[in-house]
Design a protein around this motif. Structure first.
Motif, PDB file in Angstrom:
ATOM      1  N   LYS A 195     -76.949 109.260  38.848  1.00 19.64           N
ATOM      2  CA  LYS A 195     -76.454 109.327  39.030  1.00 19.64           C
ATOM      3  C   LYS A 195     -75.296 109.988  40.029  1.00 19.64           C
ATOM      4  O   LYS A 195     -74.714 109.373  40.800  1.00 19.64           O
ATOM      5  CB  LYS A 195     -75.311 110.407  37.734  1.00 19.64           C
ATOM      6  N   HIS A 198     -74.602 107.078  42.328  1.00 19.86           N
ATOM      7  CA  HIS A 198     -73.201 106.379  42.623  1.00 19.86           C
ATOM      8  C   HIS A 198     -71.951 106.995  43.043  1.00 19.86           C
ATOM      9  O   HIS A 198     -71.609 106.411  43.885  1.00 19.86           O
ATOM     10  CB  HIS A 198     -72.965 106.272  40.639  1.00 19.86           C
ATOM     11  N   MET A 218     -74.629 109.872  32.176  1.00 22.25           N
ATOM     12  CA  MET A 218     -74.467 109.112  33.294  1.00 22.25           C
ATOM     13  C   MET A 218     -72.880 108.443  33.371  1.00 22.25           C
ATOM     14  O   MET A 218     -72.664 108.160  34.120  1.00 22.25           O
ATOM     15  CB  MET A 218     -75.382 109.062  33.650  1.00 22.25           C
TER      16      MET A 218
END
Lengths: 388, 277, 307
Positions: A195, A198, A218
């Motif tokens: 996560k 990202h 997530m």
């Protein structure tokens, strides 16, 4: 960075349909999770986006242009596999460098001895090395670069697989159940790391899992896939509080949502499990429907009253801060599960009669064919496209 | 890859494999072809697959009568069957003991099995020949069978399989009152059928085809197994009578080839496992 | 279950106490153990002992001569020829079997049609009687009516009396040896190819290594390395044990041009009755086999620990 569009994609293996006319828009920079039980076609859809599998009909677009005719390497996507698929005979740094070498060096330059003699090989190789080192440092695996995959732990292999995908700076990250081979503790940790990754690199992630916790924690949005079709695409919160149909409601949430047969009596009244509930919905009398109540939507009540269900306590499960009371109610073979504060433990005894009040604003109603019946119908369809 | 290239690659694949396949099969095809031809056609300079004048009946009749070919085949069946039966009777309990029973010296005995697995049979031929001489069994079926009644490979293979069978099944069988020996026959062996089949194939194929040991211990045709028999046949009167000789070779090879095509998967899996020894 | 009941059950499960279990173990393994001792362990000792004597088969007397058999082996041109021929034969059979087996396995696996058929026909020689097929090969190689010479003559290639020529006999035996072992190598390679995870090929596709040669170099060949080593050893062991084709086709001739280890062992022990000398050859053969088998065990173990 790029958006991904799936338009009317279908795929069958032999006569078995795997994916049945799916359309889905994934926004630029979004973390979208394909969630569903095994065999629902989610991995196949991911492989079609990657170009590893060819769809029978429909198109895939990346950044607004069709990629159906392109081979995987030309689609600007990177993929992390469930088994990690690291090349066992190459070191970590060679594994990570490979996608860059394949792109930046010609076939001749990649040859063992001859390649080294050609102009440019050296400078490009050095450049690749720097980039690999940078990615490895970001993932905390820079001390492992000289090792082979066989000498790494599961979590380290997982990081290397992510690293191999990352070095290329792809427009889209595809992840196929990347955490399912890790133990529970590591899974929680890696969930956070992916996560975080990202958030940091901000590219589009398409993440496949059958684990609802991964999906809930997530994702920006979850696309629930059932039997080759999209059942709902929405934010984790919406999927939970406002499932589009009964199957989605059953898929998400642990313990599972309680489902009870109910008969509308008109004027917002509902006969269920021997009691009558007053709900605000405008239901016609007659047709049987299903009432869905999440365990936390039930409250302990001292006595029977409006909107309470009465049953016999089968047993109590303690889970720390809360307890789950399993209560047999008339007309249902499965016990009702209620999440109650742990302080009630002393006043609950097996076989005693208990009253549970339904928080009516959280009750979910489904028609006989499983569709959701309530006010917020419109929000599911609207969320199929990018919210922006 | 475009569709055209895919089709082309497929065609090339079949052309190459059919070519290598026919080269590999050439000796078999030629053997059968010659076994159908009269002597005159053997010496003709132009090769044809099928004879102009069919001579199959004459060749095969001669193969079956001039040399005791049926006898060789029967010997082969007797020897292979006896070896296999004794091997299973002796190896299965041993494998069970090594896999599932704890007793002092088990590791040492398993070590001996591994040593036996390692030693090529030809190395032991000399002392075994002397042993057979002492026992007075030279030139009998016993000499062909005795040295092979225990198979380290069989013990090894069955032990591997038995080890993977859960102990609970054995415990349940003991509670049901089965003796240790009946656990072997009624539980372990049926549950290890793939291993038993693989081992049987390895055993039968290797003894049907063995030349070295029969060559040492058998002098008369009465006891010769097929491979030695056909070689003797080739060296003797039929040496230049190629038609019947090829008919004989075909008959020696045929039983296993037929079994092979009937149970291809089993043969390939079994013999690959056997190659490890 | 009461504790009394469970104790009874326990006893039954463990076939009573330890001594009963030991007894059962010995009873079950007894026959096999005796036979392994008589048929494997003692004969091995006997070979080692006989190799240190000058015994002739059937002779009433023998004397201990230590390592003399081994020193005369080294000086014996016939034995040196046997060693040389075995090595030369193996050097021809092993690489050709490996290369052909691997190429055919890749070719068979590259398509989806007729896989079982191609595997079966290439495997056939491995399971047929080599003695019987050697007779057929003799016919194929017959100087006048043999198919080989007929075909060679027809296309203008030189013909020869293959099995009687000093320079042609070993290569032609190697052809037959390759023909026989090819199927084994092929099947082992096919199993190795099947074991390569599809994910690796997918990863290669995504990483950009999607050409035939790239995939071969990045995924297929490295994944096959352990299998290849295994095939190498198995085929080498078989090549070193060549006997049937020599016995049927050449009897070691012409001269000693095709004498190999096992044939030398057979000839010395059972035709010349120089038993002590033959036993010494058996010991040499055993040492070679054990060396190869030890290597094989290492390969198998390392394969098991690094999947």
């Amino acid at each position: 960075m790029a958006s991904v569009s799936v338009r009317g994609v279908s795929k069958s293996f032999g006569s078995t349909p795997i994916i049945d006319g799916i359309s889905l828009d994934i926004c630029d920079g979004e973390f979208l999770t394909l969630l569903g039980p095994s065999g629902c076609g989610k991995s196949t859809l991911l492989r079609i986006i990657a170009g590893l599998e060819r769809q029978d009909c429909g198109t895939i677009e990346v950044a607004g242009s069709k990629v159906d005719h392109l081979r995987p390497k030309r689609r600007d996507v990177a993929m992390v596999f469930q088994s990690y698929a690291l090349y066992p005979h190459l070191t970590v740094s060679e594994n990570m460098a490979l996608p860059l070498r394949m792109r930046r060096l010609s076939a001749l330059q990649r040859l063992p001895v001859i390649g080294a003699l050609l102009p440019n090989t050296h400078s490009v190789s050095a450049e690749i090395k720097t980039e690999v080192a940078r990615a490895a440092k970001a993932l905390g695996i820079d001390h492992l670069l000289a090792r082979k995959p066989g000498q790494l732990s599961g979590g380290q292999r997982q990081r290397v697989a992510v690293g191999r995908a990352m070095v290329r700076h792809p427009a889209v990250f595809l992840m196929d159940e990347p955490l399912s081979n890790l133990d529970a503790k590591l899974r929680v940790q890696m969930r956070g790391e992916i996560k975080e990754l990202h958030r940091r690199i901000g590219v589009t992630f398409v993440y496949v899992t059958h684990d609802q916790t991964e999906a809930m924690t997530m994702s920006d949005r979850i696309a629930v896939m059932l039997d080759g079709q999209l059942a709902q695409v929405a934010s984790p919160q919406q999927i939970y509080t406002s499932p589009a149909d009964r199957r989605v409601a059953e898929l998400i949430g642990a313990p599972k949502i309680n489902l009870l047969e109910a008969t509308p009596r008109g004027e917002g009244l509902l006969a269920v499990a021997g009691s009558t509930l007053a709900l605000d919905s405008k239901l016609d009398g007659g047709n049987n429907i299903t009432l869905g109540i999440r365990p936390e939507s039930l409250q302990f009540a001292e006595r029977a009253g409006l909107n309470t269900l009465t049953g016999r306590l089968r047993y109590v499960e303690h889970v720390g801060a809360d307890l789950f009371a399993h209560v047999d109610v008339p007309g249902s073979s499965e016990p009702l599960v209620a999440r109650l504060p742990v302080e009630l433990a002393s006043s609950l005894q097996s076989d005693q009669s208990v009253h549970l009040r339904v928080r009516r604003e959280q009750a979910l109603l489904f028609s006989a064919d499983g569709r959701r019946l309530s006010e917020g119908d419109d929000q599911f369809t609207q969320l199929r496209s990018c919210a922006g | 890859m475009t569709l055209h290239m895919k089709i082309l690659a497929g065609v090339v694949r079949h052309i190459i494999l059919l070519t290598t396949g026919s080269l590999v099969l050439a000796p078999f095809i030629w053997m059968v072809s010659l076994s159908l031809k009269p002597p005159a056609e053997l010496f003709s300079s132009s090769f044809t697959l099928l004879p102009e004048h069919w001579f199959a009946v004459e060749n095969y009749t001669k193969a079956l009568t001039a040399a005791p070919l049926p006898r060789f085949m029967l010997n082969g069946v007797i020897v292979c069957a006896a070896i296999l039966l004794l091997q299973i009777i002796i190896c299965a309990p041993a494998a069970y003991a090594l896999a599932k029973i704890r007793f002092a010296g088990r590791e040492v005995i398993f070590g001996m099995v591994l040593i036996g697995l390692l030693i090529p049979h030809q190395v032991l031929a000399l002392p075994l020949l002397i042993l057979c001489y002492w026992l007075g069994i030279l030139n009998t079926y016993a000499a062909l069978i005795f040295p092979f009644v225990v198979s380290p490979f069989g013990i090894f293979l069955l032990r591997q399989f038995f080890t993977s069978i859960p102990d609970d099944i054995i415990h349940a069988a003991r509670l049901d009152g089965l003796s240790e020996l009946s656990i072997v026959w009624r539980i372990m062996l049926p549950m290890s059928l793939p291993a038993v089949i693989a081992f049987s194939i390895v055993s039968v194929v290797s003894h049907w085809n063995d030349l070295f040991w029969p060559l040492l211990v058998v002098q008369t045709q009465d006891f010769m197994p097929p491979s030695l028999g056909i070689v003797t046949f080739a060296n003797a009167e039929a040496g230049n009578d190629y038609g019947p000789l090829m008919a004989g070779a075909t008959l020696v090879v045929a039983p296993l080839v037929i079994c092979f095509f009937a149970a291809q998967r089993w043969f390939i899996d079994g013999l690959t496992a056997g190659s490890v020894k | 279950m009461t504790s009394e009941q469970s104790a009874t059950v326990d006893r039954q499960l463990r076939i009573d106490t330890g001594s009963a279990e030991t007894l059962a173990g010995y009873a079950l393994i007894g026959p096999a153990l005796v036979l392994i001792l008589v048929l494997f362990i003692l004969p091995t000792g006997a070979v080692l002992a006989i190799a240190a004597t000058d015994w002739h088969l059937g002779a009433k007397t023998l004397s201990f001569i230590g390592a003399a058999n081994f020193t005369s082996l080294l000086a014996d041109p016939a034995f040196r020829a046997a060693l040389f021929n075995t090595a030369a034969y193996s050097l021809m059979v092993v690489p050709s079997t490996l290369v052909l087996g691997l190429s055919l396995a890749l070719l068979i696996e590259s398509g989806k049609t007729l896989r079982a058929f191609y595997r079966a026909i290439h495997f056939l020689p491995f399971m047929t009687s080599l003695a019987a097929m050697a007779i057929v090969w003799e016919m194929l190689l017959h100087p006048t009516i043999g198919l080989v010479n007929q075909v060679f003559a027809a296309v203008g290639l030189p013909t020869a009396n293959w099995l009687r020529g000093e320079s042609t006999v070993l290569p032609i035996l190697a052809v037959i040896g390759t023909w026989q072992s090819l199927g084994l190598a092929l099947v082992l390679f096919l199993a190795g190819l099947k074991a390569i995870p599809q994910d690796l090929y997918d990863a290669a596709d995504i990483d950009g290594a999607d050409g035939v040669l790239d995939r071969l170099r990045l995924v297929t060949l490295p994944s096959l390395a352990p299998v290849s080593l295994f095939v190498l050893i198995v085929v080498t062991l078989r090549a070193f044990a060549a006997f049937d084709i020599i016995q049927v086709l050449t009897r070691g001739g012409p001269g000693d041009a095709s004498v190999m280890l096992l044939y030398a062992l057979y000839r010395e022990s059972f035709e010349y009755f120089r038993t002590g000398y033959g036993a010494a050859i058996a010991v040499v053969f055993l040492v070679i086999v054990i060396a190869l088998a030890t290597l094989q065990a290492r390969v198998v173990n390392s394969r098991a620990s690094h999947p």
